[in-house]
Design a protein around this motif. Structure first.
Motif, short mmCIF file in Angstrom:
data_model
loop_
_atom_site.label_atom_id
_atom_site.label_comp_id
_atom_site.label_asym_id
_atom_site.label_seq_id
_atom_site.Cartn_x
_atom_site.Cartn_y
_atom_site.Cartn_z
N GLN A 137 -26.31 -25.77 16.42
CA GLN A 137 -26.34 -24.91 15.87
C GLN A 137 -27.92 -25.56 14.51
O GLN A 137 -28.30 -24.61 14.11
CB GLN A 137 -24.69 -24.56 13.79
CG GLN A 137 -25.33 -24.05 12.64
CD GLN A 137 -25.80 -22.03 13.73
OE1 GLN A 137 -25.41 -21.81 14.43
NE2 GLN A 137 -26.36 -22.35 12.86
N ASN A 138 -27.84 -27.10 14.37
CA ASN A 138 -28.88 -27.25 13.89
C ASN A 138 -30.19 -26.75 14.69
O ASN A 138 -31.34 -25.88 13.71
CB ASN A 138 -29.17 -28.74 13.47
CG ASN A 138 -27.73 -28.50 12.26
OD1 ASN A 138 -27.80 -27.97 11.51
ND2 ASN A 138 -27.33 -29.97 11.98
N MET A 139 -29.94 -27.54 15.80
CA MET A 139 -30.89 -26.84 16.74
C MET A 139 -31.82 -25.85 16.65
O MET A 139 -32.60 -25.20 16.70
CB MET A 139 -30.80 -27.37 17.86
CG MET A 139 -31.94 -27.54 19.49
SD MET A 139 -33.42 -28.26 18.68
CE MET A 139 -33.23 -30.04 19.39
N LYS A 140 -31.13 -24.25 17.09
CA LYS A 140 -30.75 -23.06 17.12
C LYS A 140 -31.67 -22.58 15.46
O LYS A 140 -32.63 -22.28 15.75
CB LYS A 140 -29.35 -22.40 17.36
CG LYS A 140 -29.46 -21.09 17.23
CD LYS A 140 -28.39 -20.17 17.39
CE LYS A 140 -28.28 -18.49 17.44
NZ LYS A 140 -26.79 -17.79 17.99
N VAL A 141 -30.87 -23.52 14.28
CA VAL A 141 -31.84 -23.23 13.14
C VAL A 141 -33.63 -23.43 12.86
O VAL A 141 -34.04 -22.19 12.94
CB VAL A 141 -31.24 -23.46 12.17
CG1 VAL A 141 -32.02 -23.32 10.73
CG2 VAL A 141 -29.55 -22.89 11.65
N LEU A 142 -33.66 -24.68 13.77
CA LEU A 142 -35.02 -24.75 13.98
C LEU A 142 -35.31 -24.38 14.55
O LEU A 142 -37.16 -24.06 14.30
CB LEU A 142 -34.87 -26.23 14.45
CG LEU A 142 -36.52 -26.96 14.48
CD1 LEU A 142 -37.24 -27.05 12.64
CD2 LEU A 142 -35.95 -28.36 14.75
N LEU A 189 -37.07 -26.47 7.06
CA LEU A 189 -37.37 -25.30 7.55
C LEU A 189 -38.35 -25.20 5.43
O LEU A 189 -39.35 -23.89 6.09
CB LEU A 189 -36.30 -24.61 6.63
CG LEU A 189 -35.10 -25.10 8.08
CD1 LEU A 189 -33.70 -23.54 7.96
CD2 LEU A 189 -35.64 -24.62 9.48
N ARG A 190 -38.14 -25.91 4.51
CA ARG A 190 -39.18 -26.21 3.38
C ARG A 190 -40.50 -26.17 4.33
O ARG A 190 -41.44 -25.41 3.68
CB ARG A 190 -38.45 -27.28 2.64
CG ARG A 190 -38.94 -26.71 1.61
CD ARG A 190 -38.40 -27.84 0.55
NE ARG A 190 -38.56 -29.09 1.19
CZ ARG A 190 -38.23 -30.26 0.73
NH1 ARG A 190 -36.61 -29.72 0.18
NH2 ARG A 190 -37.71 -31.12 0.98
N GLU A 231 -35.01 -20.67 15.49
CA GLU A 231 -34.96 -19.54 15.16
C GLU A 231 -36.33 -19.70 14.63
O GLU A 231 -37.62 -18.67 14.14
CB GLU A 231 -34.30 -18.99 14.58
CG GLU A 231 -32.96 -19.07 15.91
CD GLU A 231 -31.55 -18.17 15.01
OE1 GLU A 231 -31.19 -18.63 13.89
OE2 GLU A 231 -31.03 -17.52 15.97
N ALA A 232 -36.64 -20.86 12.67
CA ALA A 232 -37.41 -20.64 12.37
C ALA A 232 -38.89 -21.33 12.85
O ALA A 232 -40.06 -20.34 11.85
CB ALA A 232 -37.16 -21.89 11.96
N ILE A 233 -39.25 -21.60 13.74
CA ILE A 233 -40.04 -21.54 14.80
C ILE A 233 -40.67 -19.83 14.86
O ILE A 233 -41.77 -20.05 14.58
CB ILE A 233 -40.11 -22.64 15.66
CG1 ILE A 233 -40.04 -24.04 15.49
CG2 ILE A 233 -42.07 -22.51 16.75
CD1 ILE A 233 -39.81 -24.93 16.59
#
Length: 365
Positions: A67-72, A40-41, A74-76
């Motif tokens: 959850q981690n896949m979702k976070v990635l 994300l950074r 969403e960041a995209i």
């Protein structure tokens, strides 16, 4: 605005396959969480780019927690301008779940690349794969039931494995409504089975091409076969020297400029990447060298490299001088000219590495 391809490297695997030379580590939940935060950074440094293809590879991206896949995902969508033509995620059969497929589809993933390698348990055991043939078939059916396009990876010349098992694997796969198959030769990136390098590669290679052709799959790149034009749009960027950005450790990137091509790679370990202590190894490819890159990578495509396009970019004199120097390859039936393009013959495809090295040596001699 130029459209880029994005690649995300997820280096986690449930176990390390005996033959695999890609950078990966055993899965660890705590490390996974920190690694996604590090991606994300890095994503934020390219905020606002317009993108048309995304590829999440590894490793085994499907080992990620939902959850981690979702976070990635969403960041995209939050950081890039999306003009999506294709979104691929690599999965292994043992980690395909309904919940993961639903999440991926909800976020625009339309293509899964499934690491099958073989549909026979004793061959999978030999390779050190952790899935079974039953899990592979179940994963295929789940993915297709979700309406996702499916690419199936296989290895066609596994040392000590009877070639019939490869053809039987292809027979089974092509009975499914799959439209893309990647058939790779065994890679001796590790020492595993290195004493068996003298396989009948030519027969195996030709058998695979001929069988897939008989089932409606056209070879469009050395190792890739598509039905109904369902080629990999993202991977085609690599072969056609189009711009792409890689995120994560060991990921590569390339951007074309007017006077040079910029390449860079994230070097280091997962731990160094998480801490922000990895090295970004960057270098410029002079425009003169871009010519030979275009040829070496482009010749992987069955359609080859368009000669007039090369002349337009690099000048007729450069291209014609090069063509004179490779007459030997044409005389020996490694290359041919079709529809104004420099192409590999079937024989040339079999000896791709040698042909590419010949091109490099000519250029630098």
């Amino acid at each position: 605005m130029k459209d880029y391809g994005l690649y995300f490297h997820i280096p986690f695997c449930k176990s390390k396959c005996r033959y695999c030379g890609f950078y990966s580590i055993l899965h660890n939940e705590e490390t996974e969480y920190a690694y996604i935060n590090a991606i994300l950074r890095e994503i934020k440094t390219y905020k606002g780019l317009s993108i048309d293809t995304i590829y999440i590879g590894g490793g085994t991206p499907s080992t990620l927690k939902l959850q981690n896949m979702k976070v990635l995902l969403e960041a995209i969508y939050e950081n890039f301008v999306i003009n999506l033509k294709e979104f691929t995620v690599e999965m292994n059969p043992e980690s395909v779940t309904e919940d993961m497929l639903k999440l991926l589809k909800d976020y625009g993933v339309d293509r899964i690349s499934l690491g099958i390698q073989s549909l026979f348990d004793h061959v999978l055991c030999l390779l050190g794969r952790v899935h079974s043939s039953f899990q592979a078939r179940r994963a295929i059916e789940m993915i297709l039931n979700y309406g996702l396009e499916l690419n199936s990876d296989i290895i066609y010349d596994i040392p000590t494995a009877n070639h019939d098992f490869t053809l039987n694997t292809l027979e089974i796969l092509t009975n499914y409504p799959i439209k893309h198959i990647s058939a790779y030769n065994y890679s001796f990136d590790t020492d595993f089975l290195s004493e068996y390098k003298n396989t009948d590669a030519e027969t195996f290679f030709n058998d695979v091409i001929d069988f897939l052709y008989s089932r409606g799959f056209l070879q469009y790149e050395i190792s890739n076969f598509a039905k109904n034009g369902k080629v990999s749009k993202h991977n085609t960027k690599y072969w056609k020297m189009q711009d792409y950005i890689g995120f994560g450790i060991s990921a590569h990137s390339m951007m074309n400029g007017e006077d040079a091509r910029i390449r860079w790679c994230n070097k280091g370990t997962v731990e160094e990447y998480i801490k922000g202590q990895y090295i970004i190894e960057k270098y410029e490819v002079p425009i003169a060298e871009c010519f030979i890159e275009d040829v070496v990578f482009g010749i992987r495509m069955v359609d080859g490299v368009n000669i007039e396009s090369l002349k337009s970019k690099y000048g007729s004199e450069v291209v014609e001088d090069f063509m004179k120097k490779i007459v030997f390859l044409k005389d020996e039936n490694f290359i041919c000219y079709e529809r104004g393009c420099l192409c590999l013959t079937r024989k040339g495809q079999l000896y791709l590495d040698s042909v590419q090295q010949y091109f490099w040596d000519l250029f630098y001699s």
